[in-house]
Design an enzyme around this catalytic site. Sequence first.
Site, PDB file in Angstrom:
ATOM      1  N   HIS A 264       0.858  -1.192   0.000  1.00 33.92           N
ATOM      2  CA  HIS A 264       0.000   0.000   0.000  1.00 33.92           C
ATOM      3  C   HIS A 264       0.893   1.240   0.000  1.00 33.92           C
ATOM      4  O   HIS A 264       1.548   1.541   0.995  1.00 33.92           O
ATOM      5  CB  HIS A 264      -0.912   0.007   1.225  1.00 33.92           C
ATOM      6  CG  HIS A 264      -1.892  -1.136   1.254  1.00 33.92           C
ATOM      7  ND1 HIS A 264      -3.105  -1.091   0.605  1.00 33.92           N
ATOM      8  CD2 HIS A 264      -1.819  -2.365   1.821  1.00 33.92           C
ATOM      9  CE1 HIS A 264      -3.748  -2.231   0.783  1.00 33.92           C
ATOM     10  NE2 HIS A 264      -2.977  -3.029   1.518  1.00 33.92           N
ATOM     11  N   LEU A 265       0.910   1.940  -1.129  1.00 29.74           N
ATOM     12  CA  LEU A 265       1.719   3.153  -1.245  1.00 29.74           C
ATOM     13  C   LEU A 265       0.901   4.418  -0.975  1.00 29.74           C
ATOM     14  O   LEU A 265       1.445   5.519  -0.938  1.00 29.74           O
ATOM     15  CB  LEU A 265       2.360   3.230  -2.633  1.00 29.74           C
ATOM     16  CG  LEU A 265       3.402   2.137  -2.923  1.00 29.74           C
ATOM     17  CD1 LEU A 265       3.970   2.302  -4.329  1.00 29.74           C
ATOM     18  CD2 LEU A 265       4.517   2.146  -1.883  1.00 29.74           C
TER      19      LEU A 265
ATOM     20  N   ASP B 166      -8.533  -5.114  -2.425  1.00 30.14           N
ATOM     21  CA  ASP B 166      -7.968  -5.412  -1.110  1.00 30.14           C
ATOM     22  C   ASP B 166      -8.308  -4.364  -0.076  1.00 30.14           C
ATOM     23  O   ASP B 166      -8.248  -3.159  -0.324  1.00 30.14           O
ATOM     24  CB  ASP B 166      -6.449  -5.545  -1.196  1.00 30.14           C
ATOM     25  CG  ASP B 166      -5.856  -5.879   0.161  1.00 30.14           C
ATOM     26  OD1 ASP B 166      -6.141  -6.976   0.655  1.00 30.14           O
ATOM     27  OD2 ASP B 166      -5.161  -5.030   0.726  1.00 30.14           O
TER      28      ASP B 166
ATOM     29  N   ASP C 145       1.902  -6.829   2.640  1.00 28.27           N
ATOM     30  CA  ASP C 145       0.720  -6.066   3.049  1.00 28.27           C
ATOM     31  C   ASP C 145       1.155  -4.821   3.827  1.00 28.27           C
ATOM     32  O   ASP C 145       0.543  -4.440   4.828  1.00 28.27           O
ATOM     33  CB  ASP C 145      -0.245  -6.908   3.876  1.00 28.27           C
ATOM     34  CG  ASP C 145      -1.633  -6.267   3.975  1.00 28.27           C
ATOM     35  OD1 ASP C 145      -1.876  -5.246   3.307  1.00 28.27           O
ATOM     36  OD2 ASP C 145      -2.479  -6.786   4.745  1.00 28.27           O
TER      37      ASP C 145
END
Length: 443
Positions: free
Chosen positions: A60-61, A152, A305
């Site tokens: 997750h950026l 997600d 994650d």
Amino acid sequence: MAENTYLIRGAAILGGEAEDLLIRDGVIEARGKDLAAEGATVIDAAGLVALPGMVDVHTHLREPGREDAETVETGTRAAALGGFTAVHAMANSNPVADTAGVVEQVHSLGRASGWVDVRPVGAVTVGLAGEQLAELGAMADSRAQVRMFSDDGICVHDPVLMRRALEYVKAFDGVVAQHAQEPRLTAGAQMNEGTVSAVLGLTGWPAVAEESIIARDVLLAQHVGSRLHVCHVSTAGSVEIVRWAKARGINVTAEVTPHHLLLTDELVRSYDPVYKVNPPLRTDADVQALREGLADGTIDVVGTDHAPHPSEHKECEWAQAAMGMTGLETALSVVQETMIETGLMTWADFARVTSFTPAVIGRVADQGRPLEVGEPANVILVDPAARWTVDPHKMATMGRNSPFKGKELPGSVVATFFKGHPTVLDGKLNTPYRYPADSSING
């Protein structure tokens, strides 16, 4: 010095025999003993392990829209320091990456940063709302060439919609990555359902909420003949379902996070929100099953994650805290501790689950390649004998929500070569790779 030429001397290739690697112009030019290259920058790698750059299928950026938590620049700096040369950026940004325009923006930000290869993950449904399929074909045909799609953070719980997504991505060899969580079984859930949740009086998150979705989806994948990837498997039952599906020849892959390989729900007794994560930390029996599943190939890859949050979203009461943990800069060390130092895996196995197979799942052609002559020089050097204590405030990520704060971990990344360029040297950021001005968007 010959520009763009590096001689790595005496590294244990995949943990095996010590050899030299000669890197020139982004490619492994030679491999062997006592190599020589006039003018090359020589890196003494005695005692170090040479591995292919790691590929994360689950990062997750946050950018665009959530730059208070992370940016592509800070997240990819963290990735390079952690030994990654490619990451798949999840779609739950703001705006959601559900159009060609947004995924191209994320891809362009990755190229501008130059620390790792950033591969956007497209949303399965518009706005992650679970009501209408997103522009899957347009994202696949875009300059970002998206091949992985996921909502997600939210499960694609409608079986008809999930079937349609699986059917759609077959046209361009895509994969749907499912966040397996039946929402009606987890409403208000705060942690794993079990003895600890009963003692603490917190609403439990039952294992069956994950397992029932995985069981449904592997059957859907079998029915339509499509590729399914299961995100962050966390229970022993999930491992058994994936094992059963593979035995039937169903085209399913699965990932496990480093934190689910090490931490258990006993830590929630502290009420420290750093341990609040989705899916939740499970029992020791689940941890052991996950390790065994990764070792025997039932679970295909490790996915971090990596989920950074602003401090105010984690440093609060448990019920209000956001779910998620950082993971890019600790992943290698945690896997070394849980899988290599326990004897369950070798460094060659490590390369399989962190590089070779993730690249295949994400269809990243120039990553996860063997360290052989003619292959792209995405290489990391690891000191397996190093020990270090995790200090989130010294990390490159903006997120301070590491569950390993204060813990001593083994192994450290000494160098990272991305496209033959050293983005990390001596365990510190060096300089980013700069794409040639005339290179293609996917070059």
